[in-house]
Design an enzyme around this catalytic site. Structure first.
Site, PDB file in Angstrom:
ATOM      1  N   ASP A   1      40.155 -11.061   6.844  1.00  0.00           N
ATOM      2  CA  ASP A   1      39.341 -11.989   7.639  1.00  0.00           C
ATOM      3  C   ASP A   1      38.325 -11.231   8.493  1.00  0.00           C
ATOM      4  OD1 ASP A   1      41.148 -14.645   7.328  1.00  0.00           O
ATOM      5  OD2 ASP A   1      42.416 -12.887   7.646  1.00  0.00           O
TER       6      ASP A   1
ATOM      7  N   GLU B   1      30.372 -18.756   8.765  1.00  0.00           N
ATOM      8  CA  GLU B   1      30.332 -19.143   7.362  1.00  0.00           C
ATOM      9  C   GLU B   1      30.348 -20.664   7.260  1.00  0.00           C
ATOM     10  OE1 GLU B   1      32.249 -17.144   3.635  1.00  0.00           O
ATOM     11  OE2 GLU B   1      33.744 -18.417   4.609  1.00  0.00           O
TER      12      GLU B   1
ATOM     13  N   ASP C   1      34.479 -15.798  10.560  1.00  0.00           N
ATOM     14  CA  ASP C   1      35.064 -16.405   9.372  1.00  0.00           C
ATOM     15  C   ASP C   1      36.115 -17.397   9.891  1.00  0.00           C
ATOM     16  OD1 ASP C   1      35.807 -16.955   6.752  1.00  0.00           O
ATOM     17  OD2 ASP C   1      37.202 -15.270   6.659  1.00  0.00           O
TER      18      ASP C   1
END
Length: 184
Positions: free
Chosen positions: A144, A70, A10
């Site tokens: 996260d 992502e 992420d």
């Protein structure tokens, strides 16, 4: 039975979450998770260098079969944020490529749909699924890490389905997670 090691990321300039899972026979287990936090008081190029060095260390120490990041998502109202996130994704991609690790990309809505059944699922729903699917006692912190693990789990599920279809002789198209829009 094949064991796959997947590194979910992420990305962020302040905090980059990462999570490594191993999957085999439809089950995944947590290997490692954490955050990379370049010093915020440094100039951009030094923060990017720190992020790259830290990601290289994660890649070398965890030896993933693939990295899943992502996709960039930001409001068009904040183009500067998009550019800065692009820099972070770039050094993360460099860490993968320089170490021979393939990199995949998933949209955040696809991750949510793969784990919680809806692309509009909230962070709490996705985090709860990470806990359930990995058999954890509590959600990984900070968020996260949970987000990165969700990315890895979503990819593991999607890749597993793609493999099963291929074994049955059915070729699935690689679907873009976002459609291109005309700008103007």
């Amino acid at each position: 039975m094949t064991v796959r090691r997947i590194l979910g990321v992420d990305p962020g300039l302040r905090t980059t979450g990462y999570g490594v899972i191993e999957c085999s026979g439809g089950r995944c287990r947590l290997v490692e998770g954490g955050v990379l936090q370049p010093r915020a008081d440094l100039p951009l190029e030094r923060r990017l260098a720190q992020l790259h060095a830290a990601m290289v260390e994660v890649v070398i120490s965890t030896r993933p079969d693939c990295m899943v990041v992502e996709e960039l998502w930001t409001s068009y109202k904040n183009p500067t944020t998009a550019v800065l996130m692009g820099h972070a994704r770039g050094v993360i991609a460099l860490a993968a490529g320089a170490n021979g690790v393939t990199m995949e990309h998933l949209a955040h809505s696809l991750v949510k749909r793969a784990l919680a059944g809806s692309g509009a699922a909230g962070k709490a729903q996705v985090s709860a699924m990470v806990v359930q699917l990995l058999g954890l006692a509590a959600a990984p912190q900070p968020p996260d890490v949970s987000d990165a693990l969700a990315i890895a789990i979503a990819y593991a599920n999607i890749d597993s389905q793609r493999t099963r279809f291929a074994q049955a002789g059915i070729a699935l198209p690689h679907q873009r997670s976002r459609r291109a829009r005309a700008v103007g």
